[in-house]
Design a protein around this motif. Structure first.
Motif, PDB file in Angstrom:
ATOM      1  N   ILE A  20      -2.155   3.743  -3.992  1.00 54.90           N
ATOM      2  CA  ILE A  20      -1.774   2.580  -4.782  1.00 54.90           C
ATOM      3  C   ILE A  20      -1.927   1.338  -3.912  1.00 54.90           C
ATOM      4  CG2 ILE A  20       0.069   1.476  -6.104  1.00 54.90           C
ATOM      5  CD1 ILE A  20       1.364   4.288  -6.350  1.00 54.90           C
ATOM      6  N   VAL A  21      -2.664   0.361  -4.417  1.00 48.68           N
ATOM      7  CA  VAL A  21      -2.837  -0.915  -3.727  1.00 48.68           C
ATOM      8  C   VAL A  21      -2.386  -2.018  -4.678  1.00 48.68           C
ATOM      9  CG1 VAL A  21      -4.456  -2.523  -2.667  1.00 48.68           C
ATOM     10  CG2 VAL A  21      -4.781  -0.051  -2.368  1.00 48.68           C
ATOM     11  N   ALA A  22      -1.434  -2.826  -4.240  1.00 50.25           N
ATOM     12  CA  ALA A  22      -0.925  -3.922  -5.076  1.00 50.25           C
ATOM     13  C   ALA A  22      -1.112  -5.244  -4.338  1.00 50.25           C
ATOM     14  CB  ALA A  22       0.548  -3.698  -5.406  1.00 50.25           C
ATOM     15  N   PHE A  23      -1.865  -6.154  -4.948  1.00 53.61           N
ATOM     16  CA  PHE A  23      -2.081  -7.486  -4.394  1.00 53.61           C
ATOM     17  C   PHE A  23      -1.180  -8.491  -5.091  1.00 53.61           C
ATOM     18  CE2 PHE A  23      -6.183  -5.450  -3.500  1.00 53.61           C
ATOM     19  CZ  PHE A  23      -6.414  -5.845  -2.185  1.00 53.61           C
ATOM     20  N   ARG A  24      -0.600  -9.387  -4.321  1.00 57.03           N
ATOM     21  CA  ARG A  24       0.208 -10.460  -4.897  1.00 57.03           C
ATOM     22  C   ARG A  24      -0.652 -11.265  -5.869  1.00 57.03           C
ATOM     23  NH1 ARG A  24       2.567 -13.719  -0.225  1.00 57.03           N
ATOM     24  NH2 ARG A  24       0.738 -15.039  -0.634  1.00 57.03           N
ATOM     25  N   ASN A  25      -0.061 -11.733  -6.939  1.00 47.83           N
ATOM     26  CA  ASN A  25      -0.829 -12.354  -8.022  1.00 47.83           C
ATOM     27  C   ASN A  25      -1.596 -13.605  -7.616  1.00 47.83           C
ATOM     28  OD1 ASN A  25      -0.242 -10.421  -9.919  1.00 47.83           O
ATOM     29  ND2 ASN A  25       1.496 -11.522 -10.803  1.00 47.83           N
ATOM     30  N   ASP A  26      -1.164 -14.286  -6.560  1.00 51.09           N
ATOM     31  CA  ASP A  26      -1.894 -15.487  -6.154  1.00 51.09           C
ATOM     32  C   ASP A  26      -3.146 -15.168  -5.341  1.00 51.09           C
ATOM     33  OD1 ASP A  26      -0.252 -14.611  -4.029  1.00 51.09           O
ATOM     34  OD2 ASP A  26      -0.378 -16.558  -3.064  1.00 51.09           O
ATOM     35  N   ILE A  27      -3.370 -13.878  -5.095  1.00 53.22           N
ATOM     36  CA  ILE A  27      -4.569 -13.438  -4.384  1.00 53.22           C
ATOM     37  C   ILE A  27      -5.596 -12.977  -5.415  1.00 53.22           C
ATOM     38  CG2 ILE A  27      -5.515 -11.728  -2.777  1.00 53.22           C
ATOM     39  CD1 ILE A  27      -2.721 -11.696  -1.454  1.00 53.22           C
ATOM     40  N   PHE A  61       0.853  -1.195   0.000  1.00 55.93           N
ATOM     41  CA  PHE A  61       0.000   0.000   0.000  1.00 55.93           C
ATOM     42  C   PHE A  61       0.884   1.238   0.000  1.00 55.93           C
ATOM     43  CE2 PHE A  61      -1.962   3.543   2.197  1.00 55.93           C
ATOM     44  CZ  PHE A  61      -3.178   3.660   1.530  1.00 55.93           C
ATOM     45  N   CYS A  62       0.635   2.136  -0.951  1.00 57.58           N
ATOM     46  CA  CYS A  62       1.410   3.372  -1.041  1.00 57.58           C
ATOM     47  C   CYS A  62       0.489   4.584  -1.188  1.00 57.58           C
ATOM     48  CB  CYS A  62       2.362   3.345  -2.240  1.00 57.58           C
ATOM     49  SG  CYS A  62       3.561   2.005  -2.237  1.00 57.58           S
ATOM     50  N   GLU A  63       0.963   5.701  -0.673  1.00 62.15           N
ATOM     51  CA  GLU A  63       0.249   6.981  -0.821  1.00 62.15           C
ATOM     52  C   GLU A  63       1.227   8.015  -1.330  1.00 62.15           C
ATOM     53  OE1 GLU A  63      -0.724  11.048   0.998  1.00 62.15           O
ATOM     54  OE2 GLU A  63       1.013   9.722   1.227  1.00 62.15           O
ATOM     55  N   ASN A  64       0.752   8.908  -2.202  1.00 59.73           N
ATOM     56  CA  ASN A  64       1.624   9.945  -2.728  1.00 59.73           C
ATOM     57  C   ASN A  64       0.797  11.124  -3.225  1.00 59.73           C
ATOM     58  OD1 ASN A  64       4.022  11.195  -4.210  1.00 59.73           O
ATOM     59  ND2 ASN A  64       4.910   9.266  -3.520  1.00 59.73           N
ATOM     60  N   VAL A  65       1.484  12.141  -3.686  1.00 57.86           N
ATOM     61  CA  VAL A  65       0.791  13.328  -4.192  1.00 57.86           C
ATOM     62  C   VAL A  65       0.126  13.030  -5.529  1.00 57.86           C
ATOM     63  CG1 VAL A  65       2.216  15.019  -3.003  1.00 57.86           C
ATOM     64  CG2 VAL A  65       2.923  14.158  -5.239  1.00 57.86           C
ATOM     65  N   LYS A  66      -0.929  13.775  -5.813  1.00 60.55           N
ATOM     66  CA  LYS A  66      -1.665  13.606  -7.065  1.00 60.55           C
ATOM     67  C   LYS A  66      -0.763  13.776  -8.281  1.00 60.55           C
ATOM     68  CE  LYS A  66      -5.476  15.819  -9.600  1.00 60.55           C
ATOM     69  NZ  LYS A  66      -6.430  16.954  -9.584  1.00 60.55           N
ATOM     70  N   GLY A  67       0.229  14.674  -8.167  1.00 60.61           N
ATOM     71  CA  GLY A  67       1.116  14.958  -9.289  1.00 60.61           C
ATOM     72  C   GLY A  67       1.950  13.790  -9.749  1.00 60.61           C
ATOM     73  N   LEU A  68       2.035  12.739  -8.922  1.00 57.36           N
ATOM     74  CA  LEU A  68       2.790  11.554  -9.313  1.00 57.36           C
ATOM     75  C   LEU A  68       2.243  10.936 -10.607  1.00 57.36           C
ATOM     76  CD1 LEU A  68       4.928   9.375  -8.650  1.00 57.36           C
ATOM     77  CD2 LEU A  68       3.195   8.247  -7.250  1.00 57.36           C
ATOM     78  N   VAL A  69       0.949  11.037 -10.793  1.00 52.39           N
ATOM     79  CA  VAL A  69       0.305  10.399 -11.950  1.00 52.39           C
ATOM     80  C   VAL A  69       0.758  11.017 -13.268  1.00 52.39           C
ATOM     81  CG1 VAL A  69      -1.909   9.719 -12.954  1.00 52.39           C
ATOM     82  CG2 VAL A  69      -1.705  10.007 -10.488  1.00 52.39           C
ATOM     83  N   ILE A  70       0.944  12.332 -13.262  1.00 55.26           N
ATOM     84  CA  ILE A  70       1.258  13.019 -14.514  1.00 55.26           C
ATOM     85  C   ILE A  70       2.722  13.408 -14.652  1.00 55.26           C
ATOM     86  CG2 ILE A  70      -1.088  13.901 -14.756  1.00 55.26           C
ATOM     87  CD1 ILE A  70      -0.065  16.615 -13.713  1.00 55.26           C
TER      88      ILE A  70
END
Length: 354
Positions: A185-192, A134-143
């Motif tokens: 950002i939420v990243a789940f392991r592929n086996d989940i 799980f990650c958090e960041n500023v909106k500007g990261l996207v662009i």
């Protein structure tokens, strides 16, 4: 054993396993607090890293762990970190902020590339393969860099074996009166099995500043002096004459705050009018007098409430540190809402994953 308890016992092998988490770039623990709100006793923090000594002090005041807070994460071997299921990482946002130089991966600061600190998240997760990142960041990261920076970040997690979800959410939709957009950002392991993961819908869009201001009269030290107020007005007028919108701003108590930030005009962009002051004798050295218009800065406790921290969260340091810490922190109710959605997925997969 009744049917419900029997089902729960079967679901978790007769005993529900406590998930272990690590808190990287921990700040003052806002992300951890949100996950603890969502998971309750089902989550245990086993490692914390934060390099700022003042943030460490505030963190330690509020979380009583049986281990010390680690410092610079770049100097820590991933193998020295205990095994964990969930990685919490509010990696530094300065390199990606719209307000900054936006140098991204090339942003070097004091010998460290802030833009690449997220790679330490990847390095640690590659070693331990947690269920969730799980990650958090500023909106500007996207662009940033026409989206290339964000694409590298998401591809890094995908290459490690994760399915990535992300969304920009606004704090004002989750029970706090602050206009604060951040990317999560939420990243789940592929086996989940995570195809049905969704970010939370707004939970409460009705909070206003009057809901979070101090209940009692605050110290005169938060009220602006006449000389400082005059300086702010002249500064704003100069920018207005050039067609710029910079300068101080007095917020309507029936409205919401702008995003609080770690320094600069953060406090002056979120002034309020509070006419409850009864003693106008200064307690600090000021130029001029205390203004009689009721114009003051919000207090650190009010900033804590703007970020959704509970009132039992201890504020032990000087104001200058607290403003910085809450400006840099996360909005706890947003984290809680997302963490609940993550918990749903993990609960659905409980019999399939280790």
């Amino acid at each position: 054993m009744d049917e419900l308890n029997l089902f729960e016992g079967m679901k978790y092998g007769m005993k529900k396993r406590t998930l272990k988490s690590i808190d990287l770039f921990a700040g003052i623990g806002g992300i951890r607090l949100g996950f603890e709100n969502a998971f309750g006793e089902g989550i245990e923090t086993v490692f914390v890293s934060e390099w700022d000594k003042y943030a460490q002090k505030t963190y330690s005041e509020n979380f009583k762990d049986d281990f010390s807070i680690a410092g610079d994460i770049t100097q820590i071997d991933a193998k020295d970190i205990p095994d964990f299921d969930i990685c919490l990482a509010g990696f530094p946002c300065q390199a990606f902020s719209l307000a900054g130089a936006r140098k991204g991966f090339d942003d070097d600061y004091k010998g460290m590339c802030r833009g690449t600190l997220f790679l330490d998240v990847a390095r640690i997760c590659e070693e331990h393969k947690p269920k969730v990142i799980f990650c958090e960041n500023v909106k500007g990261l996207v662009i940033h860099d026409k989206g290339r920076t964000f694409k590298i970040i998401t591809k890094t997690f995908e290459d490690l074996g994760y399915k990535v979800f992300y969304k920009v959410l606004n704090s004002k939709d989750y029970g706090v009166p602050q206009n604060r957009e951040r990317i999560y950002i939420v990243a789940f392991r592929n086996d989940i099995h995570s195809d049905n993961f969704t970010f939370p819908e707004p939970t409460d869009t009705n909070k206003v500043l009057s809901d979070i201001i101090e209940e009692q009269e605050v110290s005169v030290k938060y009220y602006l002096s006449t000389v400082y107020l005059d300086t702010l007005r002249k500064h704003k007028a100069r920018h207005a004459a050039k067609g710029n919108g910079f300068g101080y701003e007095i917020r309507d108590l029936h409205g919401i705050a702008g995003a609080i930030v770690c320094g600069g005009m953060g406090r002056e962009r979120n002034l309020i009018i509070d006419n409850r002051l009864t003693n106008f004798v200064p307690v600090t050295k000021i130029k001029g007098e205390v203004n009689r218009e009721g114009i003051r800065k919000m207090t650190p406790r009010e900033w804590a409430r703007l970020q959704g921290f509970p009132d039992n969260y201890k504020l032990a340091l000087a104001d200058v540190h607290l403003y910085k810490q809450f400006g840099n922190s996360v909005t706890v109710p947003v984290i809680t809402a997302i963490a609940k959605q993550i918990k749903l997925i993990l609960d659905q997969n409980a019999t399939k994953i280790q």
